[in-house]
Design an enzyme around this catalytic site. Structure first.
Site, mmCIF file in Angstrom:
data_model
loop_
_atom_site.group_PDB
_atom_site.id
_atom_site.type_symbol
_atom_site.label_atom_id
_atom_site.label_comp_id
_atom_site.label_asym_id
_atom_site.label_seq_id
_atom_site.Cartn_x
_atom_site.Cartn_y
_atom_site.Cartn_z
ATOM 1 N N TRP A 234 33.628 34.783 41.534
ATOM 2 C CA TRP A 234 32.769 34.090 40.703
ATOM 3 C C TRP A 234 31.718 33.258 41.624
ATOM 4 O O TRP A 234 31.439 32.046 41.329
ATOM 5 C CB TRP A 234 33.267 33.377 39.780
ATOM 6 C CG TRP A 234 34.894 33.876 39.449
ATOM 7 C CD1 TRP A 234 35.139 35.040 38.771
ATOM 8 C CD2 TRP A 234 36.285 33.276 39.865
ATOM 9 N NE1 TRP A 234 36.506 35.077 38.487
ATOM 10 C CE2 TRP A 234 37.072 33.936 39.298
ATOM 11 C CE3 TRP A 234 36.410 31.968 40.771
ATOM 12 C CZ2 TRP A 234 38.346 33.678 39.524
ATOM 13 C CZ3 TRP A 234 37.754 31.782 40.722
ATOM 14 C CH2 TRP A 234 38.861 32.577 40.386
ATOM 15 N N GLY A 235 31.309 33.807 42.736
ATOM 16 C CA GLY A 235 30.509 33.008 43.529
ATOM 17 C C GLY A 235 30.958 31.907 44.280
ATOM 18 O O GLY A 235 30.180 31.080 45.064
ATOM 19 N N ASP B 85 31.860 34.259 35.143
ATOM 20 C CA ASP B 85 31.788 35.626 33.825
ATOM 21 C C ASP B 85 30.623 35.481 33.014
ATOM 22 O O ASP B 85 30.249 34.448 32.533
ATOM 23 C CB ASP B 85 32.955 35.548 32.986
ATOM 24 C CG ASP B 85 34.292 35.867 33.752
ATOM 25 O OD1 ASP B 85 34.189 35.798 35.103
ATOM 26 O OD2 ASP B 85 35.214 36.177 33.065
ATOM 27 N N ASP C 220 40.184 40.096 41.867
ATOM 28 C CA ASP C 220 39.963 38.875 41.004
ATOM 29 C C ASP C 220 40.646 37.729 42.030
ATOM 30 O O ASP C 220 41.431 37.825 43.041
ATOM 31 C CB ASP C 220 40.437 38.724 39.698
ATOM 32 C CG ASP C 220 39.519 38.037 38.917
ATOM 33 O OD1 ASP C 220 38.740 36.920 39.266
ATOM 34 O OD2 ASP C 220 39.539 38.413 37.447
HETATM 35 C C1 GAL Z 1 37.962 37.106 35.304
HETATM 36 C C2 GAL Z 1 36.805 37.964 35.851
HETATM 37 C C3 GAL Z 1 36.239 38.901 34.602
HETATM 38 C C4 GAL Z 1 37.454 39.803 34.173
HETATM 39 C C5 GAL Z 1 38.651 38.798 33.846
HETATM 40 C C6 GAL Z 1 40.117 39.350 33.609
HETATM 41 O O1 GAL Z 1 38.113 36.135 36.354
HETATM 42 O O2 GAL Z 1 35.529 37.171 36.345
HETATM 43 O O3 GAL Z 1 35.372 39.862 35.128
HETATM 44 O O4 GAL Z 1 38.157 40.690 35.221
HETATM 45 O O5 GAL Z 1 38.882 37.784 34.895
HETATM 46 O O6 GAL Z 1 41.004 38.413 33.416
#
Ligand code: GAL
Length: 636
Positions: free
Chosen positions: A259-260, A280, A193
């Site tokens: 996220w792109g 998300d 992430d």
């Molecule tokens: C977001 C991610 C999600 C999930 C989440 C966990 O940034 O896009 O898929 O992993 O964090 O906190």
């Protein structure tokens, strides 16, 4: 570093030097290389399939929930159908031990990880998954801190201790953590992430209130130009290198999750097995559309080993729950056609049969897992409805007709959408109901609101002895798409932000990628046209670009080429050159806007890598020239 990156870096340096010397200097040109520049690292020859804890449990994940999901994958027959990765998302960590930087697992929720000396280990957990025929995935962040430390502050499962102990992300520990996760603990898959690069500004309220050690953001979610895409790519490339080193058998999956942002839709394929193309997903129709749109026009950037990732499935919740099976089937069908990773995120210990039937649709799984890895192409496009066509390894097609709206929609399916002959019968088999339909030329469907119909197709190909390149994006590597400066893509559905709501002036385009190479349309989503003649098939790209094509047994390359009528730069001349395994086999003279299209053909028999190069005398600070490889095709 990957050869493409070094090529890119060299180009950037050349451009910078040129710009320094004169504002009207020539642009550095890509060159044919005679070797495959595409990324071959990692095990994701087909899109990864499995389960992820996040949408089902957020940070309230624990061992019983994960092992329950794993057991259900096996018992319900989903593992046999390909769902083998069991991926633990955010919430697993306790802290980073100060003495040696080792990550410590929260044994309160993962009791099997406890060791007598408190060191903790996931080895028992991954051994159990492996003994069930499954594979194990873990989650981390590329910065200091993780997303839950910004967005799940109420959670009982946040990292604990001093600011240093709560730095659970990879930053400063890349090879230590990767070796621990893969060599010592035995994981097979890592999702990385990026909140650590976006949300922990040193002077922010979040950092001050929670006593974190801040990191100056490299990603600004609201601004491509305030994002340091090069730095972000470099960080992920460092992770990629550590993963490669820790996994000499190449049996690992690297899931990039920024996220792109930071132009990852362009460079993700060089670095990871998959890359998130958007924010998300939430269990909401509009969010599903947004995420789907972020991947659907990126077919040329994906293929075996590297996949666009519009996020984990949200089937089973909200707009995709058991009361909305039409929507749930649409969501699944679209992800299958996009070659998206198929990651169920539902409490599988209590999954109803109606949902199991969706995830378990063997015909659609086969579409997603087809070894050719050709992502579907948009054969008809509008904000209301789309027709997607995917070519399978055996040459057959699959077509999906998608009603995006909340009203019924009439759609005409034409033989030409399928690149099949207009005067020969076409047989369709519905991949949900298994019913058959036969038509010639054209047929009509009435789709319910939000419905997607999907069919396997049998018919006579327009091109009896070959394939159009736009039918086989899986064997194309866009080594250089000619995009100078990343541009925001205006074609992605702009939902009301699920988190910010309408507390701003509007939802803006967020993701770079506009101007990228396209199948059957120009980089700016226009019909392909040269000298007034329109081409239904072809590749649209910018000048100063290099496409690589794997030749699997064809003897001839043919295309009709020229400057596209839609180009805004009408001044520059372009040359089209074809190389076969590094040898020049065809070249056009310089062609300008308004010149008639030229036929180009090349003998490629016995050659493995065909390179399509477009060079021009463009200068660095001008608009790129839009060019068309009309009816580009490989023939026997
Ligand atoms: C977001 C991610 C999600 C999930 C989440 C966990 O940034 O896009 O898929 O992993 O964090 O906190």
């Amino acid at each position: 570093m990957h050869p493409k990156n070094s090529l890119k870096t060299r180009l950037m340096i050349a451009c910078a030097l040129a710009a320094f010397v004169s504002p009207l200097s020539a642009l550095a040109e890509p060159v044919a290389r005679g070797i495959w520049l595409g990324n071959t690292d990692g095990a994701a020859k087909t899109p990864p399939m499995g389960w992820n804890s996040w949408n089902a449990f957020r940070t309230e994940v624990d061992e019983a929930k994960v092992m329950g999901a794993a057991q259900a994958l096996v018992d319900d027959g989903l593992a046999r159908k390909g769902y083998i990765y069991v991926n633990l998302d955010d919430g697993w960590w306790q802290k980073r031990r100060v003495t040696d930087g080792r990550m410590i697992i929260r044994t309160r929720i993962f009791p099997s990880a406890a060791t007598p000396d408190g060191t903790t280990s996931f080895r028992g957990f991954t051994d159990r998954l492996h003994s069930m025929g499954l594979k194990a995935g873990l989650y981390t962040d590329v910065g200091h801190n993780a997303c839950s430390q910004a967005y799940d502050l109420h959670s009982p499962n946040l990292p604990e201790g001093t600011a240093g102990e709560r730095q659970v992300g990879l930053d400063g520990h890349v090879s230590q953590d990767i070796n621990l996760y893969f060599r010592e603990w035995g994981f097979d898959y890592l999702k990385v992430d990026a909140c650590g690069l976006a949300d922990f500004a040193p002077d922010s309220k979040l950092v001050k209130d929670n006593g974190y050690i801040g990191l100056t953001p490299e990603i600004d979610r609201a601004s491509l130009n305030r994002t340091d895409s090069v730095k972000v790519e470099r960080r992920y490339a460092e992770v990629a290198a550590a993963l490669k080193q820790a996994n000499p058998d190449n049996d690992y999956v690297f899931s990039i999750c920024n996220w792109g942002m930071a132009n990852v839709r362009e460079w993700g394929k060089e670095v990871g097995s998959s890359w998130r193309t958007s924010s998300d997903i939430t269990p909401n129709w509009s969010s599903m559309l947004h995420n789907y749109d972020s991947a659907v026009k990126r077919a040329l950037y994906a293929g075996p080993g590297h996949w666009n990732d519009p996020d984990i499935l949200f089937i089973g919740a909200g707009d995709f729950d058991t009361d909305h099976l039409t929507e749930a089937r649409s969501h699944f069908t679209l992800w299958a056609m996009l070659n998206a990773p198929l990651l169920i995120s539902y409490d599988l210990r209590k999954a109803p049969q109606s949902l199991l039937d969706i995830w378990g649709n063997a015909d659609l799984i086969a579409v997603n897992q087809d070894p050719a890895g050709n992502q579907a192409i948009v054969a008809y496009d509008s904000d209301d409805a789309q027709i997607l066509v995917k070519t399978l390894a055996d040459g057959h097609k699959v077509v999906a007709l998608f009603n995006r709206t909340a009203s019924p929609a009439k759609l005409n399916l034409l033989a030409s959408h399928l690149k099949l002959k207009n005067d020969a019968p076409i047989q369709l088999t519905d991949l949900w109901s298994k019913a058959g339909i036969t038509f010639t030329g054209e047929t009509e469907f009435e789709l319910a609101p939000h419905e997607t119909r999907v069919f396997s197709v049998q018919g006579a190909r327009e091109l009896a002895d070959g394939v159009y390149l736009s039918e086989i994006p899986g064997v194309i590597n866009v080594a250089d798409d000619g995009v100078r400066e990343p541009q925001l893509d205006p074609t992605v559905h702009r939902m009301i932000d699920p988190w910010a709501g309408t507390r701003s002036g509007g939802s803006r385009p967020q993701y770079a990628g506009w101007g990228g190479a396209q199948a059957d349309m120009t980089p700016y989503a226009q019909a392909l046209q040269i000298g007034g003649h329109t081409y239904d098939s072809g590749i649209g790209v910018l000048g100063n670009s290099l496409l690589q094509v794997k030749n699997e047994g064809y003897a001839t390359f043919r295309a009709t080429v020229g400057v596209d009528d839609s180009t805004s730069n009408r001044d520059r001349a372009v040359s089209f050159t074809v190389y076969a395994d590094g040898k020049l086999v065809a070249k056009t003279p310089p062609l300008k806007f308004g010149d008639a299209a030229r036929d180009i053909s090349a003998d490629i028999a016995g050659h493995k890598i065909i390179e399509l190069l477009v060079t021009d005398d463009n200068v660095a600070n001008e608009q790129p020239v839009v060019v068309t490889w009309g009816e580009a095709r490989l023939q026997k």
